[in-house]
Scaffold this active site. Structure first.
Site, PDB file in Angstrom:
ATOM      1  N   ASP A  38       0.829  -1.210   0.000  1.00  0.00           N
ATOM      2  CA  ASP A  38       0.000   0.000   0.000  1.00  0.00           C
ATOM      3  C   ASP A  38       0.858   1.253   0.000  1.00  0.00           C
ATOM      4  O   ASP A  38       0.536   2.243  -0.641  1.00  0.00           O
ATOM      5  CB  ASP A  38      -0.919   0.031   1.227  1.00  0.00           C
ATOM      6  CG  ASP A  38      -1.965  -1.073   1.189  1.00  0.00           C
ATOM      7  OD1 ASP A  38      -2.123  -1.700   0.115  1.00  0.00           O
ATOM      8  OD2 ASP A  38      -2.605  -1.319   2.221  1.00  0.00           O
ATOM      9  N   SER A  83     -14.385  -2.200  -6.247  1.00  0.00           N
ATOM     10  CA  SER A  83     -13.618  -2.186  -5.000  1.00  0.00           C
ATOM     11  C   SER A  83     -14.062  -0.950  -4.218  1.00  0.00           C
ATOM     12  O   SER A  83     -14.897  -0.188  -4.686  1.00  0.00           O
ATOM     13  CB  SER A  83     -12.133  -2.150  -5.291  1.00  0.00           C
ATOM     14  OG  SER A  83     -11.835  -1.007  -6.024  1.00  0.00           O
ATOM     15  N   GLU A 120     -20.076  -2.022   8.832  1.00  0.00           N
ATOM     16  CA  GLU A 120     -19.769  -3.460   8.839  1.00  0.00           C
ATOM     17  C   GLU A 120     -18.292  -3.672   9.071  1.00  0.00           C
ATOM     18  O   GLU A 120     -17.515  -2.725   9.032  1.00  0.00           O
ATOM     19  CB  GLU A 120     -20.075  -4.075   7.457  1.00  0.00           C
ATOM     20  CG  GLU A 120     -21.488  -3.908   7.029  1.00  0.00           C
ATOM     21  CD  GLU A 120     -21.685  -4.204   5.545  1.00  0.00           C
ATOM     22  OE1 GLU A 120     -20.748  -4.699   4.876  1.00  0.00           O
ATOM     23  OE2 GLU A 120     -22.781  -3.921   5.067  1.00  0.00           O
ATOM     24  N   LYS A 122     -14.638  -5.152   7.773  1.00  0.00           N
ATOM     25  CA  LYS A 122     -13.985  -5.437   6.494  1.00  0.00           C
ATOM     26  C   LYS A 122     -13.237  -6.755   6.674  1.00  0.00           C
ATOM     27  O   LYS A 122     -12.194  -6.809   7.327  1.00  0.00           O
ATOM     28  CB  LYS A 122     -13.042  -4.317   6.083  1.00  0.00           C
ATOM     29  CG  LYS A 122     -12.450  -4.544   4.696  1.00  0.00           C
ATOM     30  CD  LYS A 122     -11.839  -3.283   4.140  1.00  0.00           C
ATOM     31  CE  LYS A 122     -11.472  -3.438   2.674  1.00  0.00           C
ATOM     32  NZ  LYS A 122     -10.430  -4.440   2.446  1.00  0.00           N
ATOM     33  N   LYS A 321      -9.522   1.863   7.759  1.00  0.00           N
ATOM     34  CA  LYS A 321      -8.561   0.850   8.199  1.00  0.00           C
ATOM     35  C   LYS A 321      -8.251   0.872   9.695  1.00  0.00           C
ATOM     36  O   LYS A 321      -8.487   1.865  10.375  1.00  0.00           O
ATOM     37  CB  LYS A 321      -7.245   1.082   7.446  1.00  0.00           C
ATOM     38  CG  LYS A 321      -7.342   0.760   5.980  1.00  0.00           C
ATOM     39  CD  LYS A 321      -6.755  -0.588   5.740  1.00  0.00           C
ATOM     40  CE  LYS A 321      -6.589  -0.841   4.263  1.00  0.00           C
ATOM     41  NZ  LYS A 321      -5.831  -2.039   4.003  1.00  0.00           N
ATOM     42  N   CYS A 446      15.016 -27.629  36.269  1.00  0.00           N
ATOM     43  CA  CYS A 446      15.247 -26.481  35.401  1.00  0.00           C
ATOM     44  C   CYS A 446      14.409 -25.287  35.871  1.00  0.00           C
ATOM     45  O   CYS A 446      13.186 -25.384  35.985  1.00  0.00           O
ATOM     46  CB  CYS A 446      14.868 -26.848  33.962  1.00  0.00           C
ATOM     47  SG  CYS A 446      15.007 -25.477  32.815  1.00  0.00           S
TER      48      CYS A 446
END
Ligand code: IVH
Length: 688
Positions: A38, A83, A120, A122, A321, A446
């Site tokens: 991007d 898109s 909604e 993505k 985003k 250990c």
């Protein structure tokens, strides 16, 4: 005019982008994280905008989407698959900018009421068009370049969630449903666990795995991949009155039997969008699947039509985003971590990088074979992935000589080797013949194993000892105060208060928490012991079956195999644990220290189980009971708690802010209870 530098840069960017697009779309094997792609894409776009003469017809900015893979029949989409514009500003401003733009384009006056948006998630998968003719699924196609996709009908038919017939008495003549095929994170982890256990190559991330599975030429392979689907829109429609809003359209798709994600809302204006973005951002880690953002759509279809499109993107939708879940950084070193069972895990020390919403400086490399296969060496630029509450991991290394400036590998970087001695206790490191994992043979000698065993024992879902965290365990083990689990219960206030950074008050709190933890359940105790292969569910099954610890400790493999879900590996592991006298001694000492639980007679148990055979679903916040507590009460009464409502659900227990599960319950006519109702049910005698 653009100078030569700009021209050279544009060329380099085009070339890199072509290369990455091919790796991503055609080979399903990306070399760089999306965020990096991007970034390069945005740089080229900006360069072309400033210097239009640099724009070439073959520039990646001139094409949306992927390429058609050879081997599938091309499908011309009746309605182009578009898109969405992406808003990369991850702050509230991203949502506000979208709302402002829509209002301007609709020429709304400033004082017009807020617009309604369908908000909604993505989903991060592969876009698919499902074509139903008179209710029957006749074709499924990928998006391809938006105009022409690939016919993947056979593969899509293997996805159980996708109805082959719509639930409708009079289905539309044509209904094209668009949505995303994706893979849940737990399914992806399980798939990779299985690959790892067989020493096979692991998959990069759920998105690529889902995309790869859909575009498999052999449907039998697709069928073995656990894929899921969410519908989010429409393509061609004939003979159906689409509802007036997008949100109502999704409701209608759900009623047709298509999976529609319930994490959606109708948001009012910019403020509503900001709230949704924030709420889903907070929930992102808990979601069972990856999302890379949210999507906002103008809800009224009439307004969508008024807004129309710019080139290949609708003006009425935007993707907003979240911080990327994959990023690049430098691998600064590889260290070995020793786990509770002695397993040695190579851990990457990274230059800190912000990924998936937090700063990550360590990531797991799983095992030496996987590390070798990924070919990463100290000094490399690597891709780090952090999604949900999964431990951050290294996906792979970034290729050399990249446009992003990452440098080729330094010569003479030695290949990583597993140590022969445990880096913590110097005991020998062993690997089972043909096995993948290296283990320290030191056991509780250990320090690392002791620390992990103590932390596991004290965990919230085990003995729930509040205040016993990493730092304190570290101190107690390093100071030699605690060697075995029972030593914990001998701790006194004075001894604790003597430790560094430990005040009298916190010492007293810890002693109180230890005392409180003594009253527990057999299931928690079994889980707390840290027997290999015995997780929480198996511990519960064992407790229910045997009723008491004596019967369990005495049980042979045959008897253990009678327990629900216990197979030979688990049975042998339990037997091996109790065959070890030290472990029996630990159990005895813990009992002597006062740890106890109500005994029952196991499966033959005759105490009343009012909820036996019933499945309950919890939703919302109950007034006094925490979720865990309500679940424990239900399970103690013989009931089960499920995550989603179906026809098999017995009751739904709803509290404040109950969501879609409550709606679903009403829709299916399932009895809904509040907390008092639940308590009444728990107190009731079983209906024989
Ligand atoms: S709507 C006209 N809704 O994001 C709008 N897309 O560039 C068409 N995606 O690959 C898309 N979740 O598969 C829409 N809730 C959602 C989505 C979504 C994921 C994907 C879609 C496409 C990309 C859009």
């Amino acid at each position: 005019m653009a100078d030569d530098d700009h021209d050279t840069r544009a060329r380099a960017l085009r070339e890199r982008l072509h290369h990455h697009a091919h790796r991503y779309y055609v080979l399903d094997a990306p070399e760089v994280p999306d965020a990096e792609y991007d970034r390069l894409f945005a740089e080229l776009q900006a360069l072309e905008a400033a210097h239009p003469e640099l724009l070439t017809p073959d520039s990646p900015t001139q094409r949306v989407g992927g390429r058609v893979l050879e081997g599938f029949t091309p499908v011309r989409h009746a309605v182009a698959m578009l898109s969405i514009r992406t808003e990369t500003d991850t702050t509230a401003a991203g949502a506000e900018a979208f709302d402002a733009r829509v209002r301007r384009e609709l020429a709304l006056p400033d004082d017009a009421p807020p617009l309604a948006y369908a908000a909604e998630l993505k989903f991060d998968g592969l876009a698919i068009n499902l074509r139903y003719v008179y209710g029957t699924l006749v074709q499924a196609a990928t998006r391809g370049d938006g105009e022409t996709g690939e016919d993947v009908t056979q593969n899509i038919r293997t996805i159980g969630q996708i109805p082959l017939r719509l639930f409708a008495d009079a289905p539309p003549a044509v209904l094209e449903v668009r949505g995303e095929v994706y893979m849940r994170r737990d399914d992806f982890e399980r798939l990779n666990e299985a690959q790892r256990a067989q020493g096979r190559k692991t998959y990069v991330n759920p998105r690529n795995t889902a995309a790869g599975a859909v575009r498999q030429l052999d449907s039998a392979i697709t069928a073995q991949r656990p894929l899921s689907f969410f519908a989010y829109g429409l393509g061609e429609v004939q003979g159906w009155d689409q509802p007036a809003t997008h949100s109502a359209t999704l409701d209608a798709l759900a009623a047709f039997g298509l999976p529609v994600c319930t994490d959606r809302a109708v948001a009012e204006g910019a403020a509503g969008l900001v709230d949704f973005h924030r709420a889903m951002g907070a929930k992102r880690d808990e979601l069972p699947f990856d999302i890379d953002g949210v999507v906002y759509k103008v809800d009224a279809i009439a307004l969508q039509q008024r807004l129309g499109f710019v080139t290949r993107e609708p003006r009425w939708a935007v993707a907003h985003k979240y911080p990327a879940q994959e990023q690049m950084t430098r691998l600064a070193g590889i260290e070995i971590q020793v786990g509770r069972t002695g397993k040695l895990t190579p851990v990457a020390r990274l230059e800190p990088v912000f990924v998936g919403g937090t700063t990550v400086s360590n990531a797991t490399l799983h095992n030496v074979f996987e590390l070798r296969r990924k070919g990463v060496r100290v000094g490399d630029t690597v891709i780090v992935r952090r999604a949900g509450d999964v431990i951050p991991e290294i996906v792979g290394r970034v290729g050399v000589g990249m446009a992003d400036g990452s440098s080729p590998r330094q010569p003479y970087v030695p290949n990583f080797r597993m140590p022969r001695q445990c880096p913590v206790c110097a005991s020998r490191v062993l690997r089972e013949k043909g096995g993948i994992d290296h283990r320290c043979s030191g056991g509780l000698v250990c320090g690392a194993q002791r620390k992990q065993a103590l932390l596991h024992f004290a965990g919230r879902r085990a003995m729930d000892i509040e205040g016993l965290g990493d730092k304190l365990v570290e101190q107690l083990v390093d100071a030699g105060v605690i060697r075995t689990l029972p030593d914990l219960y001998a701790l006194g206030i004075e001894q604790l208060a003597g430790l560094e950074r430990m005040a009298e008050k916190s010492a007293a709190n810890l002693v109180a928490a230890l005392a409180k933890s003594k009253r527990t359940t057999l299931a928690r105790f079994l889980y707390a012991l840290g027997i290999r292969q015995v997780g929480e569910t198996t511990a519960k099954d064992l407790a229910r079956h045997f009723g008491g610890i004596e019967a369990l400790m005495a049980a042979g493999v045959e008897k253990l195999l009678e327990v629900n879900d216990v197979g030979p590996i688990v049975a042998q592991s339990i037997r091996a644990f109790f065959d070890q006298p030290d472990n029996v001694e630990v159990v005895r000492q813990l009992q002597n220290a006062g740890i106890h639980w109500p005994e029952s007679a196991g499966e033959a148990d005759t105490t009343p189980k009012p909820l036996a055979g019933k499945t309950l679903v919890l939703t919302g916040t109950l007034p006094t009971l925490a979720r865990d507590e309500a679940q424990a009460l239900i399970e103690a009464a013989g009931g089960k708690v499920a995550g989603s409502v179906s026809r098999k659900t017995g009751y739904v227990v709803a509290g404040a802010e109950a969501g879609s599960k409550l709606d679903k319950a009403r829709e299916l006519g399932i009895t809904v209870l509040d907390e008092d109702g639940l308590r009444a049910l728990l107190a009731a005698a079983p209906d024989e």
